[in-house]
Write a protein that holds these residues in place. Structure first.
Motif, short mmCIF file in Angstrom:
data_model
loop_
_atom_site.label_atom_id
_atom_site.label_comp_id
_atom_site.label_asym_id
_atom_site.label_seq_id
_atom_site.Cartn_x
_atom_site.Cartn_y
_atom_site.Cartn_z
N ALA A 3 -0.35 17.56 -7.88
CA ALA A 3 0.18 16.19 -7.89
C ALA A 3 1.03 15.95 -6.65
CB ALA A 3 1.00 15.96 -9.16
N MET A 4 1.80 16.95 -6.25
CA MET A 4 2.62 16.83 -5.05
C MET A 4 1.75 16.63 -3.81
SD MET A 4 5.33 19.60 -3.48
CE MET A 4 4.28 20.94 -4.02
N LEU A 5 0.68 17.42 -3.70
CA LEU A 5 -0.21 17.30 -2.55
C LEU A 5 -0.90 15.94 -2.53
CD1 LEU A 5 -1.43 18.64 -0.09
CD2 LEU A 5 -3.14 19.70 -1.58
N ALA A 6 -1.37 15.49 -3.70
CA ALA A 6 -2.01 14.18 -3.78
C ALA A 6 -1.03 13.07 -3.44
CB ALA A 6 -2.57 13.96 -5.19
N TRP A 7 0.22 13.20 -3.92
CA TRP A 7 1.26 12.21 -3.61
C TRP A 7 1.45 12.12 -2.10
CZ3 TRP A 7 5.58 10.95 -1.07
CH2 TRP A 7 6.38 9.93 -1.56
N ALA A 8 1.53 13.27 -1.44
CA ALA A 8 1.77 13.29 0.00
C ALA A 8 0.61 12.66 0.77
CB ALA A 8 2.00 14.73 0.47
N VAL A 9 -0.62 12.99 0.39
CA VAL A 9 -1.80 12.41 1.06
C VAL A 9 -1.83 10.90 0.89
CG1 VAL A 9 -4.32 12.29 1.02
CG2 VAL A 9 -3.18 14.52 0.88
N LEU A 10 -1.59 10.45 -0.36
CA LEU A 10 -1.61 9.01 -0.63
C LEU A 10 -0.48 8.29 0.08
CD1 LEU A 10 -2.50 9.17 -4.41
CD2 LEU A 10 -3.94 8.22 -2.61
N ALA A 11 0.68 8.95 0.21
CA ALA A 11 1.80 8.35 0.95
C ALA A 11 1.47 8.22 2.42
CB ALA A 11 3.06 9.20 0.76
N ALA A 12 0.86 9.26 2.98
CA ALA A 12 0.49 9.23 4.40
C ALA A 12 -0.51 8.09 4.67
CB ALA A 12 -0.10 10.57 4.82
N VAL A 13 -1.44 7.93 3.75
CA VAL A 13 -2.43 6.85 3.89
C VAL A 13 -1.78 5.49 3.68
CG1 VAL A 13 -4.53 5.84 2.94
CG2 VAL A 13 -4.38 8.31 3.25
N GLY A 14 -1.03 5.36 2.58
CA GLY A 14 -0.44 4.09 2.21
C GLY A 14 0.53 3.55 3.25
N LEU A 15 1.31 4.45 3.85
CA LEU A 15 2.28 4.01 4.85
C LEU A 15 1.61 3.43 6.08
CD1 LEU A 15 4.93 6.91 4.73
CD2 LEU A 15 5.30 4.51 4.08
N ASN A 16 0.37 3.81 6.32
CA ASN A 16 -0.31 3.41 7.54
C ASN A 16 -1.45 2.42 7.34
OD1 ASN A 16 0.86 5.17 9.87
ND2 ASN A 16 0.66 6.57 8.13
N LEU A 17 -1.61 1.90 6.13
CA LEU A 17 -2.62 0.87 5.90
C LEU A 17 -2.11 -0.48 6.42
CD1 LEU A 17 -4.07 1.66 2.37
CD2 LEU A 17 -5.20 1.89 4.57
N PRO A 49 0.80 -1.23 0.00
CA PRO A 49 0.00 0.00 0.00
C PRO A 49 0.84 1.28 0.00
CG PRO A 49 -0.90 -1.58 1.56
CD PRO A 49 0.45 -2.09 1.15
N ALA A 50 2.11 1.19 0.40
CA ALA A 50 2.97 2.37 0.38
C ALA A 50 3.21 2.87 -1.03
CB ALA A 50 4.30 2.07 1.07
N GLY A 51 2.83 2.07 -2.02
CA GLY A 51 2.94 2.49 -3.41
C GLY A 51 1.74 3.26 -3.91
N LEU A 52 0.78 3.54 -3.04
CA LEU A 52 -0.41 4.28 -3.43
C LEU A 52 -0.13 5.63 -4.10
CD1 LEU A 52 -3.04 3.73 -0.58
CD2 LEU A 52 -3.15 2.94 -2.94
N PRO A 53 0.94 6.34 -3.72
CA PRO A 53 1.21 7.63 -4.37
C PRO A 53 1.29 7.58 -5.89
CG PRO A 53 2.56 7.41 -2.42
CD PRO A 53 1.90 6.08 -2.63
#
Length: 290
Positions: free
Chosen positions: A276-290, A239-243
């Motif tokens: 894209a940067m903001l979306a990347w950061a949000v998805l990384a924050a989510v993905g790292l913690n799934l 899931p950390a690849g979500l970005p």
């Protein structure tokens, strides 16, 4: 006298993702360390926002009094356009940078990591001397490096450190990714301004690399975050690849860069890269913690 809407435009709201994204990514990394603090995160966000608005007003003032903004393409320049007095813009810049300093002092005090005061001082000085002073480093091609350091490494790792008292490899990976995105936003901006910067004697990295080299640099910078996302997925959990899902937001801007768009046609590239940067950061924050 400038109107409220002109002051808002002068603050360059399209650059705000550069301030929000590092804090979001840092919060995600802090959660993985079981160290999340909502009020410290809010303080970090306010510091970051104050810094970027302050540096935008400082740039407006410094470039305006030098005359380098008289024929600039892009968002409204308060001093260069004559809608606001230089002293008023200077006061706004110093007020925002001062607010960042006060909020940063509070954050350092509650975290107990007093050595961070030195980092905060460097960030504020970096904001001012980007285009301020007798020899602004932004006029000598160091802007992209500074953005990478301040809104990438310092922004992400600082957010993590004031909460966890340490950093992680995942946090460092996010810092590199966000830093590259921030540098890409500035690269797109400086690509657009190559003709006017050359005319005014402003030697940005873009004027040194030239049009072709600057376009290649932009494409390389926006590619790095997705390489980072793949590495996070491989070495942590998938899931950390979500970005990677944020990549479609870059289709239009990459297309504009590749088809040699110039002038106002490059303005959307700044917006899309920031989103894209903001979306990347949000998805990384989510993905790292799934």
């Amino acid at each position: 006298m400038a109107s409220v809407s002109e002051w808002i435009e002068g603050a360059r709201p399209r650059t705000l993702p550069n301030a929000v994204a590092p804090v979001v990514a840092g919060v995600g990394a802090a959660i993985t360390l079981d160290a999340f603090s909502w009020w410290r995160s809010v303080l970090a966000l306010l510091v970051s926002l104050s810094l970027i608005i302050g540096v935008n007003y400082a740039n407006d003032y410094s470039d305006g009094i030098r005359g380098t903004d008289e024929h600039r393409v892009g968002p409204l320049r308060l001093v260069g356009s004559g809608v606001a007095a230089p002293k008023a813009v200077l006061a706004a810049a110093l007020g925002c940078l001062g607010l960042a300093g006060v909020l940063g002092l509070v954050l350092v005090a509650v975290s107990g990591h007093w050595w961070l005061l030195a980092m905060g001082a460097v960030c504020i000085l970096g904001a001012w001397f980007y285009t301020g002073g007798k020899k602004p480093y932004g006029y000598y091609g160091f802007g992209e490096i500074a953005v990478f350091v301040f809104f990438g490494l310092a922004g992400v790792l600082g957010t993590v450190y004031v909460q966890a008292g340490s950093v992680s490899w995942a946090a460092l990976a996010c810092a590199v990714a966000v830093g590259c995105f921030s540098s890409a936003v500035l690269t797109a901006n400086n690509l657009r301004d190559i003709p006017t910067d050359i005319e005014s004697g402003k030697r940005t990295l873009a004027t040194r690399l030239g049009d072709k080299g600057t376009r290649a640099l932009y494409l390389a910078l926006v590619a790095v975050p997705y390489v980072v996302a793949l590495l996070l997925a491989l070495f942590t959990h998938w899931p950390a690849g979500l970005p990677i899902l944020s990549a479609p937001l870059l289709v239009a801007s990459v297309g504009a860069i590749r088809r040699n768009a110039t002038g106002r046609d490059l303005i959307p590239a700044l917006r899309d890269t920031g989103l894209a940067m903001l979306a990347w950061a949000v998805l990384a924050a989510v993905g790292l913690n799934l």
